[in-house]
Design an enzyme around this catalytic site. Structure first.
Site, PDB file in Angstrom:
ATOM      1  N   TYR A 193       0.809  -1.224   0.000  1.00 30.23           N
ATOM      2  CA  TYR A 193       0.000   0.000   0.000  1.00 30.23           C
ATOM      3  C   TYR A 193       0.845   1.278   0.000  1.00 30.23           C
ATOM      4  CZ  TYR A 193      -4.103  -2.935   0.962  1.00 30.23           C
ATOM      5  OH  TYR A 193      -5.110  -3.867   0.902  1.00 30.23           O
ATOM      6  N   LYS A 223       5.369 -14.145   2.115  1.00 25.51           N
ATOM      7  CA  LYS A 223       5.431 -14.945   0.890  1.00 25.51           C
ATOM      8  C   LYS A 223       6.914 -15.025   0.527  1.00 25.51           C
ATOM      9  CE  LYS A 223       3.017 -17.201  -2.065  1.00 25.51           C
ATOM     10  NZ  LYS A 223       2.502 -18.513  -1.693  1.00 25.51           N
ATOM     11  N   ASP A 274      -9.517  -9.404   7.675  1.00 26.54           N
ATOM     12  CA  ASP A 274     -10.929  -9.565   7.317  1.00 26.54           C
ATOM     13  C   ASP A 274     -11.378 -11.013   7.487  1.00 26.54           C
ATOM     14  OD1 ASP A 274     -10.925  -6.880   6.685  1.00 26.54           O
ATOM     15  OD2 ASP A 274     -11.987  -7.122   4.797  1.00 26.54           O
ATOM     16  N   ASP A 327      -4.060  -6.701   5.932  1.00 31.81           N
ATOM     17  CA  ASP A 327      -5.425  -6.252   5.646  1.00 31.81           C
ATOM     18  C   ASP A 327      -6.312  -7.466   5.329  1.00 31.81           C
ATOM     19  OD1 ASP A 327      -7.588  -4.686   4.975  1.00 31.81           O
ATOM     20  OD2 ASP A 327      -6.769  -3.965   3.080  1.00 31.81           O
ATOM     21  N   ASP A 374      -0.905 -17.577   1.804  1.00 30.21           N
ATOM     22  CA  ASP A 374      -2.004 -18.356   1.215  1.00 30.21           C
ATOM     23  C   ASP A 374      -2.368 -19.526   2.131  1.00 30.21           C
ATOM     24  OD1 ASP A 374       0.579 -19.170   0.591  1.00 30.21           O
ATOM     25  OD2 ASP A 374       0.045 -20.033  -1.351  1.00 30.21           O
TER      26      ASP A 374
END
Ligand code: ATP
Length: 362
Positions: A137, A192, A252, A248, A224
Site C-alpha cells: 500500500y 510470501k 478480514d 489487511d 495463502d
C-alpha cells in the site's frame, strides 16, 4: 488523573452510526469510573467531506488529531465518490502515513455469547499486527500506469519499517499468555518469502529481531496457507505479523471467524499517536438502516482506553477498558441484544444501549 481530549472523526457510511454508540458507552463509564474524564471534539473527514470541500482530510482535522490524546475514528469512503485516478477516498490510510501509525493491532478473540462459527469450535485468541505504513500500500497514489497497457505498484519493505513492527509484535507477545493451543508465546511471520525478494527480506529481518526474544517461539506461514490455518487451526496462533496488504486481507478473514466485520476492533498506533477504529469500512450496503453492529467500534474505544492507560500510567483507564470488554461479553450473553449480522434482530442503538447499561451496572 488527566482529562483525555479525544478527537472524534465519524466519517461516512455506518461510521457516524457506530461512533454514536461508542460515545454512549464511553459516557456510561462515568458511573463505574467517576475519575475518568473526557472532552470530545468532532471533525469532518471522508468522502462526504471531499464531495463538499474537495478535501477528504482537511488540515484542521489532521491538526486536531495531532493535538488530541487519541483519535476515535468511524469509517470513511464511498464507492461512488472517487479521486480523479479512480481510487477511493481513504483518509484513514493518509492518517496512518501522516501520523506514522505503523502498527495496526487487530485482536481476534472469540466472544462467549457468539455461536461458534468454526468446525470443532476451537479457542481463538490471537493478535494480528499489520504493518501500516509501507508494504504494497506504500504505492497508493504513487504506482505507475502507462495508458491502457500497463500498471505497476511496488511492494516497499524497509529494514527500519520491518524491524519496528516485528519488535512491537514480540513486545505484545511478551505481555500475553501464549497461544490457546499450548500456552506457548509465539510470533508468526505471515509472508510470501518463498516467492518475493521483498518478503524474503521481511522474513530475514523477522529472524534478526527474534534473536532478542529467546523466550518467544518464532513461527512462519505463507500467507495463502495461513488463510487455511485461520480456519483449521487458529488456536495455534498467539501473535501474527504481516506486511500491510497481507495484514489487511488476513484481518478480514479473521474477523469472519469471530462473527464478522462488526465484531473486529482495531488500533492504529505509532510511537506518538493512536487512532482507534473498527476493522470494517463504511459498509455502504447497510448504511443508514440502523442495523450496523457497533461492537467493533465500541471495542476499539476500549482499546483506546487501554492504550491511553499504558501511555499515561493510568490504571483507571486500563480498568475502564476492561469494563468495556466485560460489558460487551455481558450484552452478548443475551441473544436479544444480538445485532443483525450475528443473526439477531437488535438495531445499532439497541446494541449500544445494552453495552452502555452493562457498563453503568458494572
Ligand atoms: P474497506 O475497503 O473500507 O475496508 P470493505 O470493503 O472491507 O471496506 P466493509 O465496509 O468493511 O468493506 O464491509 C464488508 C462487509 O461487512 C459488508 O457486507 C458490510 O455490510 C459488512 N459490515 C461491515 N461493517 C459492519 C458492521 N459494523 N455491522 C454489520 N455488518 C458490517
Amino acid at each position: 488523573m488527566p482529562t483525555y481530549n479525544i478527537a472524534v472523526l465519524p466519517g461516512d457510511g455506518v461510521g457516524p452510526e457506530v461512533v454514536a454508540e461508542a460515545l454512549k458507552v464511553l459516557l456510561a463509564l462515568e458511573e463505574p469510573h467517576p475519575d475518568l474524564r473526557f472532552t470530545f471534539s468532532q471533525h469532518r473527514v471522508g468522502a462526504g467531506c471531499y464531495a463538499e470541500t474537495g478535501n477528504d482530510l482537511p488540515e484542521s482535522t489532521l491538526e486536531a488529531c495531532k493535538q488530541a490524546d487519541a483519535v476515535l475514528f468511524g469509517s470513511a469512503g464511498d464507492p461512488d465518490v472517487r479521486f480523479p485516478d479512480g481510487t477511493e477516498i481513504a483518509p484513514q490510510l493518509t492518517l496512518r502515513f501522516e501520523m506514522d501509525l505503523y502498527a495496526g493491532i487487530r485482536p481476534i478473540k472469540k466472544f462467549p455469547g457468539v455461536p461458534p462459527l468454526l468446525e470443532g469450535n476451537p479457542p481463538l485468541d490471537y493478535v494480528i499486527m499489520r504493518e501500516n505504513t509501507e508494504g504494497l500500500y506504500a504505492s497508493r497514489g504513487a504506482g505507475v500506469r502507462l495508458g491502457d497497457s500497463l500498471a505497476v505498484d511496488n511492494m516497499v519493505i524497509t529494514r527500519a519499517g520491518t524491524e519496528r513492527i516485528v519488535r512491537y509484535a514480540f513486545e505484545i507477545a511478551k505481555q500475553r499468555k501464549g497461544a490457546p493451543a499450548d500456552g506457548r508465546s509465539r510470533v508468526t511471520s505471515v509472508d510470501k518469502a518463498n516467492i518475493l525478494k521483498s518478503m524474503a527480506f521481511f522474513r530475514q529481518i523477522f529472524d534478526e529481531v527474534a534473536e532478542s526474544y529467546p523466550g518467544i517461539e518464532r513461527d512462519y506461514a505463507y500467507v495463502d496457507a495461513f488463510t487455511v490455518y485461520q480456519l483449521k487451526s487458529p488456536a495455534w496462533y498467539d501473535v501474527v505479523v504481516a506486511e500491510n496488504m497481507f495484514g489487511d486481507i488476513i484481518s478480514d478473514l479473521a474477523a469472519a471467524t469471530i462473527g464478522g466485520m462488526g465484531m473486529a476492533p482495531s488500533a492504529d498506533v505509532g510511537d506518538r499517536y493512536g487512532v482507534f477504529q473498527p476493522s470494517h469500512g463504511t459498509a455502504p450496503d447497510i448504511a443508514g438502516q440502523g442495523i450496523a453492529n457497533p461492537m467493533a467500534q465500541v471495542l476499539s474505544a476500549g482499546m483506546m482506553l487501554s492504550w491511553l492507560g499504558a501511555r499515561h500510567d493510568d490504571t483507571e483507564a486500563i480498568a475502564a477498558s476492561e469494563t468495556i470488554d466485560r460489558a460487551v461479553d455481558r450484552a452478548l450473553d443475551d441473544p436479544k441484544n444480538h445485532p443483525v449480522d450475528l443473526g439477531g434482530a437488535a438495531g445499532t442503538s439497541k446494541v449500544g444501549d445494552a453495552v452502555a447499561e452493562a457498563v453503568a451496572n458494572s
